[in-house]
Design an enzyme around this catalytic site. Structure first.
Site, PDB file in Angstrom:
ATOM      1  N   GLY A   1     -12.161   8.026   5.124  1.00  0.00           N
ATOM      2  CA  GLY A   1     -11.869   7.951   3.426  1.00  0.00           C
ATOM      3  C   GLY A   1     -12.394   6.608   3.368  1.00  0.00           C
TER       4      GLY A   1
ATOM      5  N   ALA B   1     -14.154   5.178   1.456  1.00  0.00           N
ATOM      6  CA  ALA B   1     -15.434   5.251  -0.149  1.00  0.00           C
ATOM      7  C   ALA B   1     -13.895   5.196  -0.665  1.00  0.00           C
ATOM      8  CB  ALA B   1     -16.270   5.365  -0.310  1.00  0.00           C
TER       9      ALA B   1
ATOM     10  N   ILE C   1      -7.542   3.149  -1.080  1.00  0.00           N
ATOM     11  CA  ILE C   1      -7.412   2.831  -0.446  1.00  0.00           C
ATOM     12  C   ILE C   1      -8.663   1.873   0.317  1.00  0.00           C
ATOM     13  CG2 ILE C   1      -5.676   2.760   2.031  1.00  0.00           C
ATOM     14  CD1 ILE C   1      -4.046   5.290   0.886  1.00  0.00           C
TER      15      ILE C   1
ATOM     16  N   ASP D   1     -17.204   8.177   5.149  1.00  0.00           N
ATOM     17  CA  ASP D   1     -16.176   9.352   3.884  1.00  0.00           C
ATOM     18  C   ASP D   1     -16.980  10.359   3.672  1.00  0.00           C
ATOM     19  OD1 ASP D   1     -15.238  10.202   1.603  1.00  0.00           O
ATOM     20  OD2 ASP D   1     -13.915   8.275   1.301  1.00  0.00           O
TER      21      ASP D   1
ATOM     22  N   ARG E   1      -0.932  11.374  -4.931  1.00  0.00           N
ATOM     23  CA  ARG E   1      -0.739  12.360  -6.645  1.00  0.00           C
ATOM     24  C   ARG E   1      -0.543  11.726  -7.201  1.00  0.00           C
ATOM     25  NH1 ARG E   1       5.578  11.575  -5.947  1.00  0.00           N
ATOM     26  NH2 ARG E   1       5.350   9.279  -4.724  1.00  0.00           N
TER      27      ARG E   1
ATOM     28  N   SER F   1      -3.132   9.194   5.580  1.00  0.00           N
ATOM     29  CA  SER F   1      -3.008  10.209   4.352  1.00  0.00           C
ATOM     30  C   SER F   1      -1.090  11.513   4.113  1.00  0.00           C
ATOM     31  CB  SER F   1      -3.606  11.208   4.843  1.00  0.00           C
ATOM     32  OG  SER F   1      -5.097  10.785   5.197  1.00  0.00           O
TER      33      SER F   1
ATOM     34  N   ASP G   1       6.417   1.262   3.051  1.00  0.00           N
ATOM     35  CA  ASP G   1       7.938   0.531   3.159  1.00  0.00           C
ATOM     36  C   ASP G   1       8.961  -0.435   3.073  1.00  0.00           C
ATOM     37  OD1 ASP G   1       7.708   4.058   2.364  1.00  0.00           O
ATOM     38  OD2 ASP G   1       7.671   4.816   4.197  1.00  0.00           O
TER      39      ASP G   1
ATOM     40  N   HIS H   1       8.338   9.779   5.422  1.00  0.00           N
ATOM     41  CA  HIS H   1       8.062   8.653   4.110  1.00  0.00           C
ATOM     42  C   HIS H   1       8.041   9.427   3.014  1.00  0.00           C
ATOM     43  CE1 HIS H   1       5.462   5.864   2.213  1.00  0.00           C
ATOM     44  NE2 HIS H   1       4.411   7.317   2.434  1.00  0.00           N
TER      45      HIS H   1
HETATM   46  N1  LIG Z   1       1.288   6.367   4.197  1.00  0.00           N
HETATM   47  C1  LIG Z   1       1.426   5.833   2.566  1.00  0.00           C
HETATM   48  O1  LIG Z   1       1.936   4.769   2.801  1.00  0.00           O
HETATM   49  C2  LIG Z   1       0.483   5.844   1.186  1.00  0.00           C
HETATM   50  C3  LIG Z   1      -0.880   7.109   1.954  1.00  0.00           C
HETATM   51  N2  LIG Z   1      -1.167   7.630   0.774  1.00  0.00           N
HETATM   52  C4  LIG Z   1      -2.210   8.207   0.750  1.00  0.00           C
HETATM   53  O2  LIG Z   1      -3.462   7.924   0.615  1.00  0.00           O
HETATM   54  C5  LIG Z   1      -4.156   9.162   1.126  1.00  0.00           C
HETATM   55  C6  LIG Z   1      -5.265   8.883   0.426  1.00  0.00           C
HETATM   56  O3  LIG Z   1      -5.257   7.844  -1.581  1.00  0.00           O
HETATM   57  P1  LIG Z   1      -6.219   7.009  -1.974  1.00  0.00           P
HETATM   58  O4  LIG Z   1      -7.101   6.065  -0.976  1.00  0.00           O
HETATM   59  O5  LIG Z   1      -5.805   6.882  -3.642  1.00  0.00           O
HETATM   60  O6  LIG Z   1      -7.182   8.427  -2.686  1.00  0.00           O
HETATM   61  P2  LIG Z   1      -8.558   8.533  -2.456  1.00  0.00           P
HETATM   62  O7  LIG Z   1      -8.678   9.448  -3.870  1.00  0.00           O
HETATM   63  O8  LIG Z   1      -9.103   7.243  -3.864  1.00  0.00           O
HETATM   64  O9  LIG Z   1      -9.364   8.544  -1.586  1.00  0.00           O
HETATM   65  C7  LIG Z   1      -9.841   9.201  -0.595  1.00  0.00           C
HETATM   66  C8  LIG Z   1     -11.009   9.245   0.040  1.00  0.00           C
HETATM   67  O10 LIG Z   1     -10.843  10.382   0.762  1.00  0.00           O
HETATM   68  C9  LIG Z   1     -11.663  11.031   1.154  1.00  0.00           C
HETATM   69  N3  LIG Z   1     -12.276  12.044   1.948  1.00  0.00           N
HETATM   70  C10 LIG Z   1     -11.734  13.407   1.248  1.00  0.00           C
HETATM   71  N4  LIG Z   1     -11.930  14.165   1.775  1.00  0.00           N
HETATM   72  C11 LIG Z   1     -12.579  13.140   3.260  1.00  0.00           C
HETATM   73  C12 LIG Z   1     -12.888  13.838   4.312  1.00  0.00           C
HETATM   74  N5  LIG Z   1     -13.159  15.449   4.858  1.00  0.00           N
HETATM   75  N6  LIG Z   1     -13.622  12.970   5.572  1.00  0.00           N
HETATM   76  C13 LIG Z   1     -13.646  11.525   5.078  1.00  0.00           C
HETATM   77  N7  LIG Z   1     -13.108  11.389   3.863  1.00  0.00           N
HETATM   78  C14 LIG Z   1     -12.974  12.174   2.678  1.00  0.00           C
HETATM   79  C15 LIG Z   1     -12.663  10.920  -0.836  1.00  0.00           C
HETATM   80  O11 LIG Z   1     -14.057  11.267  -0.663  1.00  0.00           O
HETATM   81  C16 LIG Z   1     -12.109   9.311  -0.789  1.00  0.00           C
HETATM   82  O12 LIG Z   1     -13.339   8.416  -0.374  1.00  0.00           O
HETATM   83  C17 LIG Z   1      -3.781  10.252   0.479  1.00  0.00           C
HETATM   84  O13 LIG Z   1      -3.518  11.034   0.805  1.00  0.00           O
HETATM   85  C18 LIG Z   1      -2.186   9.216  -0.536  1.00  0.00           C
HETATM   86  O14 LIG Z   1      -0.704  10.050  -0.616  1.00  0.00           O
HETATM   87  C19 LIG Z   1      -0.941   6.706  -0.233  1.00  0.00           C
HETATM   88  C20 LIG Z   1      -0.567   5.498  -0.523  1.00  0.00           C
HETATM   89  C21 LIG Z   1       0.649   5.081   0.591  1.00  0.00           C
HETATM   90  O1  LIG Z   2       3.336   7.952  -3.383  1.00  0.00           O
HETATM   91  C1  LIG Z   2       2.524   8.365  -2.585  1.00  0.00           C
HETATM   92  O2  LIG Z   2       2.167   8.996  -3.949  1.00  0.00           O
HETATM   93  C2  LIG Z   2       1.986   7.920  -1.937  1.00  0.00           C
HETATM   94  C3  LIG Z   2       3.291   6.671  -1.445  1.00  0.00           C
HETATM   95  O3  LIG Z   2       2.877   7.336   0.073  1.00  0.00           O
HETATM   96  C4  LIG Z   2       3.114   6.017  -1.263  1.00  0.00           C
HETATM   97  O4  LIG Z   2       3.067   4.518  -2.402  1.00  0.00           O
HETATM   98  O5  LIG Z   2       4.417   5.228  -1.183  1.00  0.00           O
END
Ligand SMILES: NC(=O)C1=CN([C@@H]2O[C@H](COP(=O)(O)OP(=O)(O)OC[C@H]3O[C@@H](n4cnc5c(N)ncnc54)[C@H](O)[C@@H]3O)[C@@H](O)[C@H]2O)C=CC1
Ligand SMILES: O=C([O-])CC(=O)C(=O)O
Length: 340
Positions: free
Chosen positions: A33, A35, A38, A59, A106, A143, A175, A202
């Site tokens: 992921g 590209a 995050i 990605d 989200r 994720s 967190d 989380h």
């Molecule tokens: N654990 C935590 O504290 C946090 C978790 N997240 C989660 O992280 C995830 C990603 O968030 P963002 O980067 O903002 O989203 P984003 O949409 O900007 O990036 C996600 C990337 O995943 C790629 N992707 C989709 N399907 C894929 C696959 N099968 N294989 C490889 N890559 C694939 C997409 O092409 C995209 O580049 C979300 O589920 C979000 O909720 C976000 C913030 C905090």
């Molecule tokens: O809130 C979200 O959807 C992304 C996340 O997990 C965080 O920022 O803690």
């Protein structure tokens, strides 16, 4: 990038010295992921990490550009980009740590659980490939919903016969990062000196910061202050989702948090002693099969899951209140993995 900037960024991640022995091991890190929102800043931060010798950016689209860009930075890690499922095996082969920020984020009004339908399948596919191409890697699951995607990963690995509970981590570092920042602001203590354990899971109320154990301790905070700090930490993700107004969720602070956690995993693998971070792991700390708490990291991943320590009455109540939701999110993940 100027050398001074490079040094600054590397120092920002460094909370203990990288001894020459610890830094000597060749370590491959893969980001799945890479590209995304995050993935890109996380790729940048991992390229700056002196413990990484090989950085694999995967990605379904966009990675050649990200990899070309990041690869020009004059730090040691060798960067390669991989795009599309047919290149996933090569991206993963030989990885010591795999970080997964793949999947949809989200939008305002959504809960993390609303992401389940799309992200569960993505995580399942990626974990199936991990069990085939790098079954010994430490997996850092970013994720969402983490409370379900970690149990999904565990079930996929069990099915493949590669599950090692010491090697699967839900990344809850953001967190902790938030709890530290908010506490430092309210208690008026230097933010770089603050430590706050965050336990549970989380999502919403499953995120339980233990401000009674925060250091440096502060007696300037009232019960109302602690309640407000707890709520702000629990709602930190939503605060960013709303501020971004439809353009996604936390990416930059998450990339920082992901880089801190991956760095801790690498230090543990390299034999650095006393590396402790909070993470959502298989656990016997409560009756729930997965739970976030402090974890000591070592050469095989989890060396020890640490207990909760002394809780305040408010935290004890928070702990009881989170169990129902966390249990059903875990069960939802397990059920999905069995049914699909
Ligand atoms: N654990 C935590 O504290 C946090 C978790 N997240 C989660 O992280 C995830 C990603 O968030 P963002 O980067 O903002 O989203 P984003 O949409 O900007 O990036 C996600 C990337 O995943 C790629 N992707 C989709 N399907 C894929 C696959 N099968 N294989 C490889 N890559 C694939 C997409 O092409 C995209 O580049 C979300 O589920 C979000 O909720 C976000 C913030 C905090
Ligand atoms: O809130 C979200 O959807 C992304 C996340 O997990 C965080 O920022 O803690």
């Amino acid at each position: 990038m100027r050398p001074s900037l490079l040094r600054y960024a590397a120092q920002a991640l460094r909370r203990r010295d990288y001894s020459s022995a610890a830094a000597a091991a060749e370590r491959k890190v893969a980001i799945l992921g890479a590209a995304g929102g995050i993935g890109q800043p996380l790729a940048l931060l991992m390229k700056l990490n002196p413990l990484v010798s090989s950085l694999s950016l995967y990605d379904i689209a966009g990675t050649p550009g990200v990899a070309a860009d990041v690869s020009h930075i004059n730090s040691p890690a060798l960067v390669k980009g991989f795009v599309g499922e047919e290149q996933l095996g090569e991206a993963l082969e030989g990885s010591d740590v795999v970080i997964i920020p793949a999947g949809v984020p989200r939008k305002p009004g959504m809960t993390r659980d609303d992401l389940f339908n799309i992200n569960a399948g993505i995580v399942k596919g990626l974990c199936t490939a991990i069990s085939k191409y790098c079954p010994n890697a430490l997996v850092n699951m970013i994720s969402n919903p983490v409370n379900s995607t970690v149990p999904i990963a565990a079930e996929v690995f069990k099915k493949a016969g590669t599950y090692d509970e010491k090697k699967l981590f839900g990344v809850t570092t953001l967190d902790v990062v938030r709890a530290k920042t908010f506490y430092a602001g309210k208690a008026n203590v230097p933010v770089t000196e603050v430590n706050v354990p965050v336990v549970g899971g989380h999502a919403g109320i499953t995120i339980l910061p233990l401000f009674s154990q925060a250091t440096p301790a502060s007696n300037a905070l009232s019960h109302e202050d602690i309640k407000a700090l707890t709520k702000r930490t629990q709602d930190g993700g939503t605060e960013v989702v709303e501020a971004k107004a439809g353009k996604g969720s936390a990416t930059l602070s998450m990339a920082y948090a992901g880089a801190v956690f991956a760095d801790a995993c690498l230090k543990g693998l390299n034999g650095v002693p006393d590396v402790v971070e909070c993470s959502f792991v298989q656990s016997t700390v409560t009756e729930l099969p997965f739970f976030a708490s402090k974890v000591r990291l070592g050469k095989n991943g989890v060396e020890e899951v640490l207990g909760l320590g002394q809780l305040s009455e408010f935290e004890k109540e928070g702990l009881e209140n989170l169990k129902g939701e966390l249990k059903s999110s875990i069960e939802k993940g397990i059920k999905f993995a069995h049914a699909n």
